[in-house]
Design a protein around this motif. Structure first.
Motif, short mmCIF file in Angstrom:
data_model
loop_
_atom_site.label_atom_id
_atom_site.label_comp_id
_atom_site.label_asym_id
_atom_site.label_seq_id
_atom_site.Cartn_x
_atom_site.Cartn_y
_atom_site.Cartn_z
N MET A 38 33.63 21.07 55.47
CA MET A 38 34.47 21.94 54.66
C MET A 38 35.12 22.98 55.57
O MET A 38 34.45 23.59 56.41
N SER A 39 36.40 23.17 55.36
CA SER A 39 37.11 24.11 56.23
C SER A 39 36.84 25.56 55.80
O SER A 39 36.35 25.82 54.71
N GLU A 40 37.21 26.45 56.68
CA GLU A 40 37.02 27.87 56.40
C GLU A 40 37.85 28.30 55.18
O GLU A 40 37.39 29.08 54.36
N LYS A 41 39.04 27.76 55.08
CA LYS A 41 39.91 28.10 53.95
C LYS A 41 39.30 27.61 52.64
O LYS A 41 39.34 28.33 51.64
N GLN A 42 38.72 26.43 52.63
CA GLN A 42 38.09 25.91 51.41
C GLN A 42 36.91 26.78 51.00
O GLN A 42 36.73 27.09 49.81
N VAL A 43 36.12 27.18 51.99
CA VAL A 43 34.97 28.05 51.71
C VAL A 43 35.46 29.38 51.16
O VAL A 43 34.93 29.91 50.17
N PHE A 44 36.51 29.92 51.77
CA PHE A 44 37.08 31.19 51.30
C PHE A 44 37.55 31.06 49.86
O PHE A 44 37.29 31.93 49.02
N ASN A 45 38.26 29.97 49.56
CA ASN A 45 38.78 29.76 48.20
C ASN A 45 37.65 29.65 47.18
O ASN A 45 37.74 30.20 46.07
N ILE A 46 36.58 28.96 47.53
CA ILE A 46 35.43 28.83 46.64
C ILE A 46 34.79 30.20 46.43
O ILE A 46 34.47 30.59 45.30
N ASN A 47 34.60 30.95 47.51
CA ASN A 47 34.02 32.29 47.41
C ASN A 47 34.89 33.20 46.55
O ASN A 47 34.37 33.97 45.73
N GLN A 48 36.19 33.10 46.73
CA GLN A 48 37.12 33.92 45.95
C GLN A 48 37.01 33.56 44.46
O GLN A 48 36.98 34.45 43.61
N LYS A 49 36.94 32.29 44.16
CA LYS A 49 36.82 31.84 42.78
C LYS A 49 35.52 32.35 42.16
O LYS A 49 35.49 32.85 41.03
N LEU A 50 34.42 32.23 42.91
CA LEU A 50 33.13 32.71 42.41
C LEU A 50 33.13 34.22 42.22
O LEU A 50 32.59 34.74 41.23
N PHE A 51 33.76 34.93 43.13
CA PHE A 51 33.86 36.38 43.02
C PHE A 51 34.63 36.77 41.77
O PHE A 51 34.23 37.66 41.03
N ASN A 52 35.73 36.07 41.51
CA ASN A 52 36.54 36.35 40.31
C ASN A 52 35.74 36.05 39.04
O ASN A 52 35.81 36.80 38.07
N GLN A 53 34.99 34.96 39.05
CA GLN A 53 34.17 34.63 37.90
C GLN A 53 33.10 35.69 37.67
O GLN A 53 32.82 36.06 36.52
N LEU A 54 32.51 36.18 38.74
CA LEU A 54 31.50 37.24 38.63
C LEU A 54 32.12 38.51 38.05
O LEU A 54 31.54 39.15 37.17
N ASN A 55 33.30 38.86 38.53
CA ASN A 55 33.99 40.04 37.99
C ASN A 55 34.27 39.88 36.50
O ASN A 55 34.07 40.82 35.73
N ASP A 56 34.73 38.70 36.10
CA ASP A 56 35.00 38.44 34.68
C ASP A 56 33.72 38.59 33.87
O ASP A 56 33.72 39.20 32.79
N TRP A 57 32.65 38.05 34.37
CA TRP A 57 31.36 38.12 33.67
C TRP A 57 30.91 39.57 33.55
O TRP A 57 30.46 40.00 32.49
N GLN A 58 31.05 40.33 34.63
CA GLN A 58 30.65 41.74 34.59
C GLN A 58 31.47 42.53 33.57
O GLN A 58 30.92 43.36 32.85
N GLU A 59 32.76 42.25 33.50
CA GLU A 59 33.61 42.93 32.52
C GLU A 59 33.17 42.60 31.09
O GLU A 59 33.11 43.47 30.23
N LYS A 60 32.86 41.33 30.85
CA LYS A 60 32.40 40.92 29.52
C LYS A 60 31.08 41.61 29.17
O LYS A 60 30.87 42.03 28.03
#
Length: 58
Positions: free
Chosen positions: A1-23
């Protein structure tokens, strides 16, 4: 897995965590509002019961 793919996955998970925290914050706020309303209703009910009791004594 490339660095960019890992970054994109981390970014997606971070956004999901933020959404969950807001809820969760919204749920906590709603719960606090409901508890405050219940407390207010309970106080009003007790006050009404005191008024009824006092009016019966006269």
């Amino acid at each position: 897995m490339s660095e960019k793919q890992v970054f994109n996955i981390n970014q997606k998970l971070f956004n999901q965590l933020n959404d969950w925290q807001e809820k969760m914050e919204e749920k906590q706020n709603t719960k606090a509002e409901i508890e405050a309303k219940i407390s207010q209703i309970t106080k009003s009910k007790k006050s009404m019961m005191r008024i009824k009791k006092n009016s019966k004594e006269y």
